[in-house]
Design an enzyme around this catalytic site. Structure first.
Site, PDB file in Angstrom:
ATOM      1  N   LYS A  47       0.829  -1.221   0.000  1.00 21.44           N
ATOM      2  CA  LYS A  47       0.000   0.000   0.000  1.00 21.44           C
ATOM      3  C   LYS A  47       0.860   1.267   0.000  1.00 21.44           C
ATOM      4  O   LYS A  47       0.427   2.302  -0.459  1.00 21.44           O
ATOM      5  CB  LYS A  47      -0.932  -0.006   1.218  1.00 21.44           C
ATOM      6  CG  LYS A  47      -0.174   0.108   2.523  1.00 21.44           C
ATOM      7  CD  LYS A  47      -1.067   0.007   3.746  1.00 21.44           C
ATOM      8  CE  LYS A  47      -0.242   0.371   4.970  1.00 21.44           C
ATOM      9  NZ  LYS A  47      -0.782  -0.118   6.221  1.00 21.44           N
ATOM     10  N   ARG A  76      -5.330   1.492  17.870  1.00 23.63           N
ATOM     11  CA  ARG A  76      -5.971   1.645  16.570  1.00 23.63           C
ATOM     12  C   ARG A  76      -7.008   0.534  16.511  1.00 23.63           C
ATOM     13  O   ARG A  76      -7.881   0.487  17.357  1.00 23.63           O
ATOM     14  CB  ARG A  76      -4.950   1.622  15.423  1.00 23.63           C
ATOM     15  CG  ARG A  76      -5.511   2.290  14.151  1.00 23.63           C
ATOM     16  CD  ARG A  76      -4.516   2.390  13.007  1.00 23.63           C
ATOM     17  NE  ARG A  76      -4.264   1.084  12.375  1.00 23.63           N
ATOM     18  CZ  ARG A  76      -3.455   0.894  11.331  1.00 23.63           C
ATOM     19  NH1 ARG A  76      -2.817   1.912  10.805  1.00 23.63           N
ATOM     20  NH2 ARG A  76      -3.273  -0.312  10.810  1.00 23.63           N
TER      21      ARG A  76
HETATM   22  C1  LIG Z   1       0.243  -0.786   6.812  1.00 24.18           C
HETATM   23  C2  LIG Z   1       0.057  -1.960   7.602  1.00 24.18           C
HETATM   24  C3  LIG Z   1       1.097  -2.895   7.723  1.00 24.18           C
HETATM   25  C4  LIG Z   1       2.454  -2.700   7.106  1.00 24.18           C
HETATM   26  O1  LIG Z   1       3.114  -1.608   7.682  1.00 24.18           O
HETATM   27  P1  LIG Z   1       4.647  -1.286   7.378  1.00 24.18           P
HETATM   28  O2  LIG Z   1       5.018  -0.321   8.423  1.00 24.18           O
HETATM   29  O3  LIG Z   1       4.708  -0.698   6.023  1.00 24.18           O
HETATM   30  O4  LIG Z   1       5.401  -2.549   7.459  1.00 24.18           O
HETATM   31  C5  LIG Z   1       0.847  -4.041   8.454  1.00 24.18           C
HETATM   32  N1  LIG Z   1      -0.345  -4.244   9.054  1.00 24.18           N
HETATM   33  C6  LIG Z   1      -1.359  -3.366   8.971  1.00 24.18           C
HETATM   34  C7  LIG Z   1      -2.643  -3.655   9.672  1.00 24.18           C
HETATM   35  C8  LIG Z   1      -1.193  -2.193   8.255  1.00 24.18           C
HETATM   36  O5  LIG Z   1      -2.202  -1.318   8.179  1.00 24.18           O
END
Ligand SMILES: *Cc1c(COP(=O)(O)O)cnc(C)c1O
Length: 372
Positions: free
Chosen positions: A40, A135
């Site tokens: 993402k 969160r």
């Molecule tokens: C964005 C996200 C990740 C990955 O995060 P990074 O810091 O890019 O490794 C993993 N789990 C969830 C729930 C996320 O929203």
């Protein structure tokens, strides 16, 4: 085909991405941990996803359904994860396009069951526990265990694939041996109630990698969801002071063209009010300086503070929607950029996020292809 003269331009080195992924997945696999590649942060450019799979990631994850559709179409065989809790209005698409999703609401999972039943599908869910970051996820673990049983025994189309947690996102809470042990204990308690093992105990994201490097991830955590630590490789260095061995931070290069070079005072002239974004930056009077403007702006990078210069002597001092302002005084006069020159920058995560999402930025894979 690429348009050779189009700037701003974002170059993506897929070999570096695959190699970064291989460093992380190999290290993790040796410790019993599987890595899902999270894309993402680069607008789910599918070639980046393919590089991650090549590097040993066992699936691909994103947070948005439009990106999920692109992933599914480009790599139909890959296991896909939806990371952001699904909206009730997107369950149908989700069930068709992703294999697993992270969840915390009974009403949403009930809807997944109903839609799957109608479509003759199955869908895997990971129940999220909130270990203090505040969160997504259950704070009430009793309610979480009850829902796990509800899924297992009364929802034939929803498969409880595991549990997970997310740390270091809202509440800035670090993953520790203690909070991850809590997750493992919760998994064992749920397994006792279900009478079977859970496939995944997912112990977080990039922010869990420093603990992994220190040997502090408890036994029982068998999965992580990693984006930044593979794509960007910068946070571990900057915020944690523990670079991941072998991971490089320059797989993405932003190139922007210089449109003005002039001597100007460093302190604005007149009455200081607010800038284009309603903020009042601090200006330091350093006398007259040589400054360059490059044609890329907040719309493409978030802020100049999220870019990093590659040449010593360049200083990023400001940005507006479409302009990046640099102080170039400290370069030798013959080394200073002139109008038409192209400057190169490294990106931190937010700049990667914005630039890959900006329609004005041409994204070029280093094999010469353009990402449409
Ligand atoms: C964005 C996200 C990740 C990955 O995060 P990074 O810091 O890019 O490794 C993993 N789990 C969830 C729930 C996320 O929203």
């Amino acid at each position: 085909m690429t348009t050779p003269n189009h700037y701003p331009r974002l170059e993506i080195d897929l070999q570096k991405l695959a190699s970064n992924a291989a460093c992380v997945t190999t290290y993790a696999r040796e410790r019993g941990i599987e890595i899902t590649g999270v894309i993402k942060g680069c607008n789910s450019i599918v070639e980046a996803g393919k590089a991650m799979l090549k590097g040993g990631c066992t699936g691909l994850a994103t947070s948005r359904m439009d990106q999920m559709r692109r992933i599914r179409e480009a790599v139909p065989g890959a296991q896909t994860w939806l990371l952001r809790l699904p909206m009730l209005s997107e369950i149908e698409d989700m069930v068709l396009l992703s294999d697993l999703s992270l969840n915390s609401e009974e009403v949403t999972i009930g809807k997944i069951e109903e839609v799957c039943g109608r479509l003759g599908k199955q869908h895997g869910v990971i129940l999220m526990a909130d270990l203090g970051d505040l969160r997504e996820g259950f704070r009430d673990f009793e309610a979480m265990m009850a829902l796990a049983e509800e899924i297992e025994f009364r929802m034939p189309h929803v498969v409880l694939e595991g549990i997970g947690t997310n740390l270091g996102c809202y509440g800035s809470i670090s993953p520790t041996t203690e909070n991850l042990t809590e997750l493992v204990e919760l998994a064992r308690a749920i397994e006792a109630r279900l009478g079977r093992k859970l496939r995944y105990v997912s112990g977080g994201a990039t922010t869990t990698l420093p603990l992994l490097l220190k040997g502090g991830v408890p036994e029982g955590i068998n999965h992580l969801r990693v984006g930044e630590g593979i794509l960007n490789g910068r946070d571990l260095m900057v915020f944690w002071n523990t670079p991941f061995p072998g991971v490089v931070a320059d797989a993405f290069t932003l190139k922007a063209q210089v449109v003005e070079v002039k001597e100007k005072p460093s302190y604005p002239i007149g009455e200081i009010f607010v800038d284009a974004f309603g903020e009042v930056p601090v200006y330091v009077d350093e006398g007259v300086r040589v400054r360059a403007i490059a044609a890329v702006g907040k719309q493409d990078i978030g802020s100049h503070e999220k870019l990093l210069v590659r040449n010593e002597g360049l200083r990023l001092i400001g940005s507006s929607s479409d302009h990046l302002i640099l102080d170039v005084t400290d370069l030798a006069p013959e080394a200073r950029p002139v109008v038409g020159d192209v400057l190169e920058f490294d990106l931190s995560y937010p700049a990667m996020l914005y630039s890959t999402g900006s329609a004005s930025v041409e994204k070029v894979l280093l094999n010469g292809e353009t990402v449409l």
